[in-house]
Scaffold this active site. Structure first.
Site, short mmCIF file in Angstrom:
data_model
loop_
_atom_site.label_atom_id
_atom_site.label_comp_id
_atom_site.label_asym_id
_atom_site.label_seq_id
_atom_site.Cartn_x
_atom_site.Cartn_y
_atom_site.Cartn_z
N LYS A 172 -22.38 -30.81 40.76
CA LYS A 172 -22.98 -28.90 41.38
C LYS A 172 -23.34 -29.12 43.17
O LYS A 172 -24.63 -29.89 43.34
CB LYS A 172 -24.45 -28.92 40.63
CG LYS A 172 -23.66 -27.62 39.47
CD LYS A 172 -22.50 -26.52 39.47
CE LYS A 172 -22.07 -26.38 38.14
NZ LYS A 172 -20.86 -25.09 38.38
N ASP A 200 -18.85 -28.35 42.52
CA ASP A 200 -19.38 -26.66 42.98
C ASP A 200 -20.13 -25.75 43.70
O ASP A 200 -21.12 -26.81 43.53
CB ASP A 200 -19.58 -26.64 41.49
CG ASP A 200 -18.84 -25.11 40.71
OD1 ASP A 200 -18.99 -24.51 41.53
OD2 ASP A 200 -18.79 -24.97 39.55
N GLU A 226 -15.32 -26.94 44.87
CA GLU A 226 -15.48 -24.87 43.37
C GLU A 226 -16.17 -23.73 44.51
O GLU A 226 -16.84 -24.03 44.89
CB GLU A 226 -15.37 -25.56 42.23
CG GLU A 226 -15.43 -24.54 41.62
CD GLU A 226 -15.37 -24.69 39.82
OE1 GLU A 226 -14.45 -26.40 39.47
OE2 GLU A 226 -16.07 -24.49 38.85
N GLU A 252 -13.43 -18.76 38.29
CA GLU A 252 -13.83 -18.17 36.80
C GLU A 252 -14.68 -16.50 36.77
O GLU A 252 -14.71 -15.90 35.85
CB GLU A 252 -14.99 -19.44 36.58
CG GLU A 252 -16.10 -19.46 37.82
CD GLU A 252 -17.40 -20.72 37.84
OE1 GLU A 252 -16.84 -21.18 38.28
OE2 GLU A 252 -18.28 -20.39 36.75
N ASP A 275 -11.00 -18.88 33.24
CA ASP A 275 -11.49 -18.93 32.08
C ASP A 275 -10.62 -18.02 30.80
O ASP A 275 -10.95 -16.92 31.53
CB ASP A 275 -13.38 -18.58 31.90
CG ASP A 275 -13.63 -19.04 31.25
OD1 ASP A 275 -13.35 -19.14 29.59
OD2 ASP A 275 -14.56 -19.91 30.96
N HIS A 302 -11.31 -22.55 33.51
CA HIS A 302 -12.77 -23.03 33.50
C HIS A 302 -12.74 -23.02 32.11
O HIS A 302 -12.64 -22.53 31.42
CB HIS A 302 -12.78 -21.80 34.24
CG HIS A 302 -14.77 -21.43 34.16
ND1 HIS A 302 -15.52 -20.67 33.45
CD2 HIS A 302 -15.67 -22.21 34.89
CE1 HIS A 302 -16.86 -21.15 32.93
NE2 HIS A 302 -17.28 -22.19 34.35
N GLU A 335 -11.59 -29.19 32.26
CA GLU A 335 -13.56 -28.73 32.07
C GLU A 335 -13.95 -29.20 31.06
O GLU A 335 -13.94 -28.29 30.25
CB GLU A 335 -13.56 -27.40 32.84
CG GLU A 335 -15.34 -27.54 33.07
CD GLU A 335 -15.60 -26.84 33.80
OE1 GLU A 335 -14.67 -25.32 34.08
OE2 GLU A 335 -16.50 -26.80 34.44
#
Ligand code: CA
Length: 381
Positions: A172, A200, A226, A252, A275, A302, A335
């Site tokens: 992250k 991300d 991301e 996502e 997703d 996702h 993922e």
């Protein structure tokens, strides 16, 4: 066959000392909304709705109070007809977001019923498997709370994923470029150069900031960046993509074929991340996959739920085509959320075990999982 009932379950698990943060906030709990669609011949289908920042009861109410009354008496095998009917029912105020997550859970449950009725895994009904296992990357490396050094904690976590046999992991970022660069440097130097590293930002930046971050991260061999910018900022995505040497991923927070039409046709991302539990379930995901195929934009779906959503996502992953077809096609990334989640595994009777960096795609009928009702009732709100 007719639908006779729709049950929803709102589950919550508190994270205690494992609360974690990302670029938008800190969470001290995980919740999920599951649905069970029952039929007159005794087959039940399971679904899960993706939600992120809202209480799961909102999406559960959309299922139980919004869609469930419209489903009673319908044939669950009419998934595409039902999808269009339900979508149109809430279309005027529900084109994106939680109504589509709720619709996704129902659609997933209808496909689970279809698979169980025919004695086949969902992927067989969707056209057959391009692959029978998924090469998984670890999603984790959030910001731990109450630790003496976040960088030390990230390094320890990253080394754990390497030890577990992951070929790739996602960190992250989005805390400000200086902080991001400290984390990226620490993790890259710890794991060495043989592991794929993605980052991300959870849409923390504007295009100028994201381009600067991408340029600074180049020397650490970051594979994709991301959600650099907010999902509504398609022009920003395009600008970042044009000016970055790192691949740009996103999707996502996008929904249905109508939303993905923009991301795909405008070539706003290098890697599309719909997703299954948010974008519209299997029925709509196959429309999105067909569009992505026509524009030759690869998918890395996702995935961020319990074993129900994981099992469903693995079924979808089996049928993702190659982008493009060739003699030695690329193996897509799956993922695998490793962040703290007290409900993830216990909700199903089945467990998923990673082996040599892969998860097997369930071969049992439907999604291939069944609910552990004792666990579900114990954690239901
Ligand atoms: Ca993400």
């Amino acid at each position: 066959m007719k639908i006779t009932g729709v049950e929803t379950y709102i589950l919550q698990g508190l994270l205690q000392d494992k609360a974690f943060g990302w670029s938008q906030r800190v969470t001290d709990r995980r919740q999920t909304a599951l649905c069970v669609v029952s039929t007159d011949d005794g087959i039940q289908g399971l679904g899960e709705a993706f939600y992120y920042a809202t209480p799961a009861k909102i999406v559960a109410h959309l299922i139980s109070d919004g869609y469930a009354p419209l489903l009673i008496g319908r044939d669950p095998l009419d998934n595409a007809v039902i999808w269009d009917f339900l979508y149109n029912w809430t279309r005027d105020q529900g084109m994106k977001g939680l109504p589509i997550s709720a619709l996704s859970a129902i659609d997933i449950a209808l496909w689970d019923i279809k698979g169980k009725a025919l004695g086949l895994p969902v992927y067989k009904l969707l056209g057959g498997a391009y692959r029978n296992k998924a090469h998984v990357y670890a999603t984790g490396l959030y910001q731990p709370q109450n630790v003496p050094s976040i960088e030390d904690a990230l390094v320890e976590e990253a080394l754990g994923y390497k030890e577990d046999g992951f070929f790739a992991m996602k960190l992250k970022v989005g805390y400000g470029i200086e902080t991001d660069m400290r984390y990226v440097k620490a993790v890259r130097e710890a794991i060495g150069n043989d592991i794929v590293l993605m980052v991300d930002a959870n849409h923390a930046y504007n295009a100028v900031e994201a381009i600067r971050l991408a340029k600074e991260m180049e020397k650490y061999d970051v594979y994709w960046l991301e959600e650099p910018v907010p999902p509504e900022d398609i022009e920003g995505y395009i600008e970042v993509k044009q000016k970055s040497n790192i691949l740009i991923a996103g999707g996502e927070d996008e929904f249905t074929r109508y939303g993905f039409r923009e991301l795909i046709a405008r070539r706003a991302v290098d890697i599309l991340q719909p997703d299954l539990c948010a974008a519209g379930g299997f029925t709509e995901m196959m429309n999105i996959v067909a569009m992505a195929s026509a524009w030759n934009v690869p998918l890395a779906p996702h995935v961020w739920g319990t074993n129900v959503g994981l099992a469903a996502s693995l079924q979808l992953f089996a049928v993702l085509p190659h982008f493009p077809e060739r003699r030695y096609p690329a193996d897509p990334f799956f993922e695998y959320d490793r962040s703290p989640h007290p409900l993830r595994e216990g909700v199903t009777e089945e467990r998923f075990e990673m082996s040599d960096g892969y998860l097997d795609i369930p071969q049992r009928p439907g999604l291939g999982v069944s609910l552990d009702m004792d666990f579900v009732r114990k954690h239901a709100l």
